[in-house]
Design an enzyme around this catalytic site. Structure first.
Site, PDB file in Angstrom:
ATOM      1  N   GLY A 275       0.772  -1.235   0.000  1.00 33.14           N
ATOM      2  CA  GLY A 275       0.000   0.000   0.000  1.00 33.14           C
ATOM      3  C   GLY A 275       0.801   1.281   0.000  1.00 33.14           C
ATOM      4  O   GLY A 275       0.313   2.333   0.427  1.00 33.14           O
TER       5      GLY A 275
ATOM      6  N   ARG B 282     -14.951 -18.110  -9.375  1.00 32.40           N
ATOM      7  CA  ARG B 282     -14.499 -16.796  -9.843  1.00 32.40           C
ATOM      8  C   ARG B 282     -15.694 -15.868 -10.083  1.00 32.40           C
ATOM      9  O   ARG B 282     -15.674 -14.695  -9.757  1.00 32.40           O
ATOM     10  CB  ARG B 282     -13.681 -17.006 -11.127  1.00 32.40           C
ATOM     11  CG  ARG B 282     -12.989 -15.854 -11.750  1.00 32.40           C
ATOM     12  CD  ARG B 282     -11.942 -15.130 -11.036  1.00 32.40           C
ATOM     13  NE  ARG B 282     -10.938 -15.769 -10.228  1.00 32.40           N
ATOM     14  CZ  ARG B 282     -10.004 -15.049  -9.601  1.00 32.40           C
ATOM     15  NH1 ARG B 282      -9.980 -13.742  -9.728  1.00 32.40           N
ATOM     16  NH2 ARG B 282      -9.091 -15.608  -8.859  1.00 32.40           N
TER      17      ARG B 282
ATOM     18  N   VAL C 224      -7.346  -9.545 -11.857  1.00 29.54           N
ATOM     19  CA  VAL C 224      -7.814  -9.129 -13.190  1.00 29.54           C
ATOM     20  C   VAL C 224      -9.231  -8.553 -13.043  1.00 29.54           C
ATOM     21  O   VAL C 224     -10.098  -9.178 -12.437  1.00 29.54           O
ATOM     22  CB  VAL C 224      -7.833 -10.332 -14.156  1.00 29.54           C
ATOM     23  CG1 VAL C 224      -8.442  -9.932 -15.492  1.00 29.54           C
ATOM     24  CG2 VAL C 224      -6.420 -10.861 -14.362  1.00 29.54           C
TER      25      VAL C 224
ATOM     26  N   HIS D 237       1.616   1.201 -13.340  1.00 24.34           N
ATOM     27  CA  HIS D 237       2.452   0.049 -13.707  1.00 24.34           C
ATOM     28  C   HIS D 237       3.920   0.459 -13.561  1.00 24.34           C
ATOM     29  O   HIS D 237       4.300   1.543 -14.048  1.00 24.34           O
ATOM     30  CB  HIS D 237       2.149  -0.417 -15.139  1.00 24.34           C
ATOM     31  CG  HIS D 237       2.963  -1.604 -15.542  1.00 24.34           C
ATOM     32  ND1 HIS D 237       2.680  -2.875 -15.105  1.00 24.34           N
ATOM     33  CD2 HIS D 237       4.087  -1.695 -16.294  1.00 24.34           C
ATOM     34  CE1 HIS D 237       3.599  -3.706 -15.583  1.00 24.34           C
ATOM     35  NE2 HIS D 237       4.461  -3.019 -16.301  1.00 24.34           N
TER      36      HIS D 237
ATOM     37  N   ASP E  37      -8.339  -0.906 -19.729  1.00 28.76           N
ATOM     38  CA  ASP E  37      -9.337  -1.429 -20.692  1.00 28.76           C
ATOM     39  C   ASP E  37      -9.286  -2.950 -20.595  1.00 28.76           C
ATOM     40  O   ASP E  37      -8.712  -3.495 -19.661  1.00 28.76           O
ATOM     41  CB  ASP E  37      -9.060  -0.896 -22.116  1.00 28.76           C
ATOM     42  CG  ASP E  37      -7.735  -1.407 -22.663  1.00 28.76           C
ATOM     43  OD1 ASP E  37      -7.317  -0.923 -23.722  1.00 28.76           O
ATOM     44  OD2 ASP E  37      -7.105  -2.305 -22.021  1.00 28.76           O
ATOM     45  N   GLU E  38      -9.846  -3.633 -21.573  1.00 18.94           N
ATOM     46  CA  GLU E  38      -9.977  -5.101 -21.484  1.00 18.94           C
ATOM     47  C   GLU E  38      -8.628  -5.813 -21.522  1.00 18.94           C
ATOM     48  O   GLU E  38      -8.513  -6.957 -21.105  1.00 18.94           O
ATOM     49  CB  GLU E  38     -10.860  -5.637 -22.622  1.00 18.94           C
ATOM     50  CG  GLU E  38     -12.359  -5.413 -22.435  1.00 18.94           C
ATOM     51  CD  GLU E  38     -12.790  -3.974 -22.662  1.00 18.94           C
ATOM     52  OE1 GLU E  38     -13.984  -3.696 -22.449  1.00 18.94           O
ATOM     53  OE2 GLU E  38     -11.933  -3.133 -23.024  1.00 18.94           O
ATOM     54  N   GLY E  39      -7.611  -5.115 -22.011  1.00 20.60           N
ATOM     55  CA  GLY E  39      -6.304  -5.780 -22.115  1.00 20.60           C
ATOM     56  C   GLY E  39      -5.529  -5.685 -20.809  1.00 20.60           C
ATOM     57  O   GLY E  39      -6.026  -5.179 -19.802  1.00 20.60           O
TER      58      GLY E  39
ATOM     59  N   ASP F 287      -2.509  -3.821 -19.171  1.00 24.71           N
ATOM     60  CA  ASP F 287      -1.589  -2.673 -19.330  1.00 24.71           C
ATOM     61  C   ASP F 287      -1.665  -2.080 -20.734  1.00 24.71           C
ATOM     62  O   ASP F 287      -0.675  -1.570 -21.269  1.00 24.71           O
ATOM     63  CB  ASP F 287      -0.135  -3.113 -19.035  1.00 24.71           C
ATOM     64  CG  ASP F 287       0.008  -3.751 -17.667  1.00 24.71           C
ATOM     65  OD1 ASP F 287       0.824  -4.692 -17.539  1.00 24.71           O
ATOM     66  OD2 ASP F 287      -0.706  -3.336 -16.737  1.00 24.71           O
TER      67      ASP F 287
HETATM   68  C1  GRF Z   1       4.865  -2.623  -6.368  1.00 25.96           C
HETATM   69  O1  GRF Z   1       5.573  -3.627  -7.103  1.00 25.96           O
HETATM   70  C2  GRF Z   1       4.655  -1.438  -7.251  1.00 25.96           C
HETATM   71  O2  GRF Z   1       5.760  -1.257  -8.117  1.00 25.96           O
HETATM   72  C3  GRF Z   1       3.438  -1.819  -8.044  1.00 25.96           C
HETATM   73  O3  GRF Z   1       2.644  -2.612  -7.145  1.00 25.96           O
HETATM   74  C4  GRF Z   1       3.488  -3.157  -6.106  1.00 25.96           C
HETATM   75  C5  GRF Z   1       2.983  -2.841  -4.731  1.00 25.96           C
HETATM   76  O4  GRF Z   1       2.797  -1.498  -4.569  1.00 25.96           O
HETATM   77  N1  GRF Z   1       2.718  -0.680  -8.494  1.00 25.96           N
HETATM   78  P1  GRF Z   1       2.154  -0.920  -3.201  1.00 25.96           P
HETATM   79  O5  GRF Z   1       3.298  -0.695  -2.254  1.00 25.96           O
HETATM   80  O6  GRF Z   1       1.197  -1.976  -2.672  1.00 25.96           O
HETATM   81  O7  GRF Z   1       1.488   0.348  -3.606  1.00 25.96           O
END
Ligand code: GRF
Length: 198
Positions: A12, A66, A93, A110, A147-149, A151
């Site tokens: 977090g 799921r 997802v 990302h 979106d659906e993909g 990243d």
């Molecule tokens: C980390 O690998 C960060 O690079 C990616 O999600 C992971 C956890 O991030 N965005 P966080 O500390 O839980 O925000």
């Protein structure tokens, strides 16, 4: 006031950056209304509690399949009545139904400069391992619409970070978080919030 829902799975630190920027006013016109984690042990839930933000866990382990999990997850999202959903280190997802319902209102952070080192299987430390393996001199982070993909949505912000001699995946991950993720994710939320204000 932009109602922001943050989805988390781990430590977090990105959530904390958002909390801190809202508190110091760098992010305007915004309220974090709920934090949802798929992982009951996520320290991100502690951070939410510390900040007086409602944190709930919707774990796939608590549902027989799921589909049942997706239903419960979407109900928890809808109940927050979010204007913006922020995926901050969220490893689930997103159900297609949710993408369609909140199109243009879900963003993700990302830990690379998309389109490098992204897509299925590229998350967490793995992203930085691959960047070091390839020998790139510059990496960074990207905030994009979901979106659906995987990243693949429109890019909102990116920030570059240098790779240094002797970097391990852990050292590089920390630098990318400190110098890029924790800067551009709050900035993207502020941009969206101020747009709403206009
Ligand atoms: C980390 O690998 C960060 O690079 C990616 O999600 C992971 C956890 O991030 N965005 P966080 O500390 O839980 O925000």
């Amino acid at each position: 006031m932009l109602r922001v829902l943050v989805c988390v799975s781990g430590g977090g630190t990105n959530l904390q950056a958002i909390i801190d920027r809202v508190a110091d006013g760098s992010i305007g016109n915004t309220e974090i209304v709920r934090v949802i984690s798929n992982n009951p042990g996520a320290y991100a839930l502690e951070r939410a509690k510390e900040a007086g933000i409602e944190g709930i866990c919707v774990s796939p382990k608590n549902y027989e399949n799921r589909q049942a999990f997706h239903k419960a997850f979407l109900e928890a999202v809808d109940a927050a009545k979010p204007d913006l959903i922020v995926l901050a280190g969220f490893l689930v997802v997103i159900p297609e139904e949710m993408i369609a319902k909140y199109r243009g209102r879900i963003i993700n952070i990302h830990p690379s400069l998309i389109p490098s080192f992204c897509g299925t299987g590229y998350y967490g430390l793995k992203v930085h391992e691959k960047a070091l393996e390839r020998g790139v001199k510059v990496t960074g982070a990207t905030v994009h619409y979901v979106d659906e993909g995987t990243d693949t949505g429109p890019i909102i912000l990116q920030k570059a970070v240098s790779v240094e001699e002797g970097d391990t995946p852990e050292i590089l991950q920390r630098r990318v978080m400190e110098q890029a993720e924790w800067v551009i994710l709050p900035k993207a939320i502020d941009m969206i919030a101020r747009e709403k204000m206009k």
